[in-house]
Design a protein around this motif. Structure first.
Motif, PDB file in Angstrom:
ATOM      1  N   LEU A   1       1.821   9.589   4.377  1.00 38.34           N
ATOM      2  CA  LEU A   1       2.493  10.121   5.529  1.00 38.34           C
ATOM      3  C   LEU A   1       2.030   9.905   6.799  1.00 38.34           C
ATOM      4  O   LEU A   1       0.884  10.168   7.197  1.00 38.34           O
ATOM      5  CB  LEU A   1       2.537  11.766   5.262  1.00 38.34           C
ATOM      6  N   GLN A   2       2.984   9.921   7.767  1.00 40.78           N
ATOM      7  CA  GLN A   2       2.702   9.444   8.884  1.00 40.78           C
ATOM      8  C   GLN A   2       2.140  10.848   9.571  1.00 40.78           C
ATOM      9  O   GLN A   2       2.418  11.786   9.014  1.00 40.78           O
ATOM     10  CB  GLN A   2       3.791   8.980  10.023  1.00 40.78           C
ATOM     11  N   ASP A   3       1.654  10.769  10.997  1.00 43.71           N
ATOM     12  CA  ASP A   3       1.070  12.142  11.474  1.00 43.71           C
ATOM     13  C   ASP A   3       2.122  13.257  11.526  1.00 43.71           C
ATOM     14  O   ASP A   3       1.842  14.434  11.270  1.00 43.71           O
ATOM     15  CB  ASP A   3       0.590  11.718  12.962  1.00 43.71           C
TER      16      ASP A   3
ATOM     17  N   PHE B   1      -0.234   6.334  14.128  1.00 45.89           N
ATOM     18  CA  PHE B   1      -0.273   4.850  13.919  1.00 45.89           C
ATOM     19  C   PHE B   1      -1.819   4.381  13.401  1.00 45.89           C
ATOM     20  O   PHE B   1      -2.298   3.384  13.470  1.00 45.89           O
ATOM     21  CB  PHE B   1      -0.327   4.002  15.412  1.00 45.89           C
ATOM     22  N   ASP B   2      -2.569   5.272  12.723  1.00 46.57           N
ATOM     23  CA  ASP B   2      -3.765   5.101  12.001  1.00 46.57           C
ATOM     24  C   ASP B   2      -3.562   4.750  10.715  1.00 46.57           C
ATOM     25  O   ASP B   2      -4.067   5.550   9.696  1.00 46.57           O
ATOM     26  CB  ASP B   2      -4.803   6.491  12.372  1.00 46.57           C
ATOM     27  N   TRP B   3      -3.019   3.851  10.298  1.00 46.38           N
ATOM     28  CA  TRP B   3      -2.646   3.481   9.019  1.00 46.38           C
ATOM     29  C   TRP B   3      -3.881   2.665   8.241  1.00 46.38           C
ATOM     30  O   TRP B   3      -3.973   3.135   6.877  1.00 46.38           O
ATOM     31  CB  TRP B   3      -1.567   2.515   8.616  1.00 46.38           C
ATOM     32  N   PRO B   4      -4.802   2.232   8.913  1.00 46.20           N
ATOM     33  CA  PRO B   4      -5.852   1.587   8.235  1.00 46.20           C
ATOM     34  C   PRO B   4      -6.789   2.793   7.419  1.00 46.20           C
ATOM     35  O   PRO B   4      -7.226   2.606   6.391  1.00 46.20           O
ATOM     36  CB  PRO B   4      -6.929   1.045   9.487  1.00 46.20           C
ATOM     37  N   ALA B   5      -6.896   3.815   8.107  1.00 45.79           N
ATOM     38  CA  ALA B   5      -7.470   5.088   7.836  1.00 45.79           C
ATOM     39  C   ALA B   5      -6.775   5.507   6.298  1.00 45.79           C
ATOM     40  O   ALA B   5      -7.579   5.959   5.376  1.00 45.79           O
ATOM     41  CB  ALA B   5      -7.784   6.117   8.688  1.00 45.79           C
ATOM     42  N   VAL B   6      -5.718   5.584   6.314  1.00 48.40           N
ATOM     43  CA  VAL B   6      -4.974   6.082   5.260  1.00 48.40           C
ATOM     44  C   VAL B   6      -4.834   5.103   3.957  1.00 48.40           C
ATOM     45  O   VAL B   6      -5.345   5.671   3.038  1.00 48.40           O
ATOM     46  CB  VAL B   6      -3.364   6.105   5.856  1.00 48.40           C
ATOM     47  N   VAL B   7      -4.637   3.796   4.438  1.00 51.85           N
ATOM     48  CA  VAL B   7      -5.157   2.982   3.342  1.00 51.85           C
ATOM     49  C   VAL B   7      -6.475   2.896   2.692  1.00 51.85           C
ATOM     50  O   VAL B   7      -6.415   2.845   1.609  1.00 51.85           O
ATOM     51  CB  VAL B   7      -4.694   1.454   3.751  1.00 51.85           C
ATOM     52  N   ALA B   8      -7.464   3.256   3.287  1.00 49.21           N
ATOM     53  CA  ALA B   8      -8.863   3.432   2.897  1.00 49.21           C
ATOM     54  C   ALA B   8      -8.895   4.658   2.014  1.00 49.21           C
ATOM     55  O   ALA B   8      -9.488   4.410   1.029  1.00 49.21           O
ATOM     56  CB  ALA B   8      -9.684   3.487   4.246  1.00 49.21           C
ATOM     57  N   GLN B   9      -8.147   5.602   2.480  1.00 53.43           N
ATOM     58  CA  GLN B   9      -8.192   6.863   1.949  1.00 53.43           C
ATOM     59  C   GLN B   9      -7.600   6.674   0.204  1.00 53.43           C
ATOM     60  O   GLN B   9      -7.869   7.176  -0.812  1.00 53.43           O
ATOM     61  CB  GLN B   9      -7.540   7.871   2.440  1.00 53.43           C
TER      62      GLN B   9
ATOM     63  N   THR C   1      -0.235  13.631  -4.474  1.00 54.59           N
ATOM     64  CA  THR C   1      -1.245  13.851  -3.484  1.00 54.59           C
ATOM     65  C   THR C   1      -0.913  12.967  -2.182  1.00 54.59           C
ATOM     66  O   THR C   1      -0.257  12.118  -2.255  1.00 54.59           O
ATOM     67  CB  THR C   1      -2.524  13.169  -4.247  1.00 54.59           C
ATOM     68  N   LEU C   2      -0.864  14.196  -1.192  1.00 56.99           N
ATOM     69  CA  LEU C   2      -0.502  13.688   0.130  1.00 56.99           C
ATOM     70  C   LEU C   2      -1.570  12.991   1.067  1.00 56.99           C
ATOM     71  O   LEU C   2      -2.481  13.742   1.200  1.00 56.99           O
ATOM     72  CB  LEU C   2       0.266  14.845   0.978  1.00 56.99           C
ATOM     73  N   ILE C   3      -1.312  11.794   1.342  1.00 58.06           N
ATOM     74  CA  ILE C   3      -2.412  11.352   2.518  1.00 58.06           C
ATOM     75  C   ILE C   3      -1.784  10.930   3.750  1.00 58.06           C
ATOM     76  O   ILE C   3      -0.868  10.264   3.791  1.00 58.06           O
ATOM     77  CB  ILE C   3      -2.840  10.163   1.631  1.00 58.06           C
ATOM     78  N   ARG C   4      -2.406  11.755   4.440  1.00 62.13           N
ATOM     79  CA  ARG C   4      -1.809  11.902   5.980  1.00 62.13           C
ATOM     80  C   ARG C   4      -2.640  11.035   7.186  1.00 62.13           C
ATOM     81  O   ARG C   4      -3.821  11.092   6.927  1.00 62.13           O
ATOM     82  CB  ARG C   4      -1.633  13.201   6.456  1.00 62.13           C
ATOM     83  N   GLN C   5      -1.902  10.619   7.913  1.00 61.71           N
ATOM     84  CA  GLN C   5      -2.750   9.949   9.089  1.00 61.71           C
ATOM     85  C   GLN C   5      -3.293  11.052   9.943  1.00 61.71           C
ATOM     86  O   GLN C   5      -2.792  12.247  10.083  1.00 61.71           O
ATOM     87  CB  GLN C   5      -1.578   9.339  10.099  1.00 61.71           C
TER      88      GLN C   5
END
Length: 75
Positions: free
Chosen positions: A19-21, A49-57, A41-45
């Motif tokens: 999910l975006q911010d 625009f911080d998609w790299p951190a989301v993909v890492a999660q 499971t919801l994984i949020r920015q």
């Protein structure tokens, strides 16, 4: 989010939803669980625009959930 996310939730399939911010109101704020779908499971920015951190999660969550095949021991 998309129709695929809702279909997976309706079928009870485990889903990691990125999910975006400023996500849609249905996904609420400040929680990694969905009140609509127990299997999500919801994984949020943390910020726009911080998609790299989301993909890492997502990577960490997939590795955490992975079931590795057992290697056969000596006979």
């Amino acid at each position: 989010d998309s129709a695929v996310a809702h279909l997976a939730g309706g079928l009870g399939r485990p889903t990691l939803l990125l999910l975006q911010d400023a996500a849609d109101y249905r996904w609420e704020l400040g929680t990694a669980r969905s009140r609509w779908y127990d299997s999500h499971t919801l994984i949020r920015q943390a910020q726009d625009f911080d998609w790299p951190a989301v993909v890492a999660q997502v990577r960490e969550e997939i590795l955490r959930r992975a079931v590795l095949p057992r290697t056969p021991g000596p006979a």
